[in-house]
Design a protein around this motif. Structure first.
Motif, PDB file in Angstrom:
ATOM      1  N   ASP A 194       0.831  -1.197   0.000  1.00  0.00           N
ATOM      2  CA  ASP A 194       0.000   0.000   0.000  1.00  0.00           C
ATOM      3  C   ASP A 194       0.865   1.246   0.000  1.00  0.00           C
ATOM      4  OD1 ASP A 194       0.952  -0.490   2.515  1.00  0.00           O
ATOM      5  OD2 ASP A 194      -0.947  -0.326   3.526  1.00  0.00           O
ATOM      6  N   VAL A 195       0.241   2.348  -0.398  1.00  0.00           N
ATOM      7  CA  VAL A 195       0.949   3.619  -0.490  1.00  0.00           C
ATOM      8  C   VAL A 195       0.019   4.750  -0.084  1.00  0.00           C
ATOM      9  CG1 VAL A 195       0.404   3.992  -2.933  1.00  0.00           C
ATOM     10  CG2 VAL A 195       2.447   4.996  -1.991  1.00  0.00           C
ATOM     11  N   LEU A 196       0.603   5.781   0.483  1.00  0.00           N
ATOM     12  CA  LEU A 196      -0.127   6.991   0.861  1.00  0.00           C
ATOM     13  C   LEU A 196       0.500   8.132   0.077  1.00  0.00           C
ATOM     14  CD1 LEU A 196      -2.130   8.184   3.118  1.00  0.00           C
ATOM     15  CD2 LEU A 196      -0.029   8.859   4.245  1.00  0.00           C
ATOM     16  N   TYR A 197      -0.317   8.971  -0.519  1.00  0.00           N
ATOM     17  CA  TYR A 197       0.230  10.110  -1.261  1.00  0.00           C
ATOM     18  C   TYR A 197      -0.697  11.309  -1.152  1.00  0.00           C
ATOM     19  CZ  TYR A 197      -2.884   8.610  -5.100  1.00  0.00           C
ATOM     20  OH  TYR A 197      -3.973   8.243  -5.871  1.00  0.00           O
ATOM     21  N   PHE A 240      -5.393  13.643   0.595  1.00  0.00           N
ATOM     22  CA  PHE A 240      -4.560  12.508   0.985  1.00  0.00           C
ATOM     23  C   PHE A 240      -5.251  11.222   0.547  1.00  0.00           C
ATOM     24  CE2 PHE A 240      -3.559  16.041   3.650  1.00  0.00           C
ATOM     25  CZ  PHE A 240      -2.175  16.002   3.753  1.00  0.00           C
ATOM     26  N   TYR A 241      -4.525  10.424  -0.219  1.00  0.00           N
ATOM     27  CA  TYR A 241      -5.072   9.187  -0.767  1.00  0.00           C
ATOM     28  C   TYR A 241      -4.307   7.988  -0.241  1.00  0.00           C
ATOM     29  CZ  TYR A 241      -7.801  11.710  -4.284  1.00  0.00           C
ATOM     30  OH  TYR A 241      -8.705  12.517  -4.928  1.00  0.00           O
ATOM     31  N   TYR A 242      -5.039   6.879  -0.121  1.00  0.00           N
ATOM     32  CA  TYR A 242      -4.482   5.589   0.273  1.00  0.00           C
ATOM     33  C   TYR A 242      -4.811   4.612  -0.852  1.00  0.00           C
ATOM     34  CZ  TYR A 242      -3.808   1.326   3.029  1.00  0.00           C
ATOM     35  OH  TYR A 242      -3.405   0.117   3.489  1.00  0.00           O
ATOM     36  N   LYS A 243      -3.796   3.912  -1.343  1.00  0.00           N
ATOM     37  CA  LYS A 243      -3.993   3.005  -2.476  1.00  0.00           C
ATOM     38  C   LYS A 243      -3.302   1.679  -2.182  1.00  0.00           C
ATOM     39  CE  LYS A 243      -3.560   2.966  -7.483  1.00  0.00           C
ATOM     40  NZ  LYS A 243      -3.208   3.775  -8.651  1.00  0.00           N
ATOM     41  N   GLN A 267     -11.528   7.349   6.716  1.00  0.00           N
ATOM     42  CA  GLN A 267     -11.537   8.813   6.736  1.00  0.00           C
ATOM     43  C   GLN A 267     -11.299   9.346   8.146  1.00  0.00           C
ATOM     44  OE1 GLN A 267     -15.182   9.835   4.720  1.00  0.00           O
ATOM     45  NE2 GLN A 267     -14.180   9.764   2.708  1.00  0.00           N
ATOM     46  N   ALA A 268     -11.823   8.673   9.148  1.00  0.00           N
ATOM     47  CA  ALA A 268     -11.576   9.101  10.534  1.00  0.00           C
ATOM     48  C   ALA A 268     -10.094   8.960  10.878  1.00  0.00           C
ATOM     49  CB  ALA A 268     -12.426   8.269  11.497  1.00  0.00           C
ATOM     50  N   ALA A 303      -8.540  12.004   3.449  1.00  0.00           N
ATOM     51  CA  ALA A 303      -8.644  13.321   4.085  1.00  0.00           C
ATOM     52  C   ALA A 303      -8.444  14.397   3.033  1.00  0.00           C
ATOM     53  CB  ALA A 303      -7.614  13.470   5.194  1.00  0.00           C
ATOM     54  N   GLU A 304      -9.075  15.537   3.280  1.00  0.00           N
ATOM     55  CA  GLU A 304      -8.881  16.709   2.424  1.00  0.00           C
ATOM     56  C   GLU A 304      -8.810  17.927   3.324  1.00  0.00           C
ATOM     57  OE1 GLU A 304     -10.603  18.871  -1.595  1.00  0.00           O
ATOM     58  OE2 GLU A 304     -11.667  17.138  -0.789  1.00  0.00           O
TER      59      GLU A 304
END
Length: 166
Positions: free
Chosen positions: A55-58, A137-140, A109-110, A158-159
């Protein structure tokens, strides 16, 4: 010197990589508790198995253009991903001990909100590209299925609004 030793010395001098051979023989007989904890002979079982999932966060701007995480926050995405996963685990384990991989979108989201609450004070506003109004912020997740890599749809976790044109 006896002829046998002369022959042996002659072969030894013609042998390629003889020093490497000596080191290899030496190390093969050395006890593991002497070398097992010394680099480069350490045994890292965490690298002996690769998961089928990664997984990745960007972070992106409001137009979903990827932004340089380290430049904006002075921290790496891997560090923030761990923070996100830890927050998500707290949420999913709080009531019925579910795996964080089975988290619902609202739980993600929390966890994303908690992560960004810790992260946003580190924002270097002067490094924001002109015209940036918000950070997403995205999680993939990527999965290996057979000989193919399957990408999941990125999940917005999150935004945050930022100063326009900083």
């Amino acid at each position: 010197m006896p002829p046998f030793l002369q022959t042996l010395v002659a072969y030894w001098r013609r042998f390629p990589f003889r020093h490497v051979l000596l080191v290899t023989i030496f190390l093969s007989f050395w006890s593991k508790d002497k070398w097992g904890e010394q680099y480069p002979f350490t045994d890292f079982p965490m690298y002996s198995h690769l998961d089928a999932e990664s997984d990745v966060l960007y972070v992106t701007n409001q137009k979903d253009e990827v932004l340089p995480f380290h430049t904006l926050f002075g921290t790496k995405t891997s560090t923030q991903k761990k923070t996100f996963i830890n927050e998500l685990a707290k949420i999913t384990n709080a009531d019925n001990k579910r795996d964080s991989r089975d988290a619902k979108p609202e739980e993600r989201q929390a966890a994303g909100e908690k992560m960004t609450a810790k992260l946003m004070p580190k924002l270097k506003e002067e490094k924001l590209p002109a015209g940036t109004e918000s950070l997403r912020f995205y999680y993939k997740v990527f999965r290996a299925e057979g000989d193919k890599i399957v990408e999941s749809t990125p999940q917005l976790i999150a935004e945050k609004k930022v100063a326009v044109g900083a």
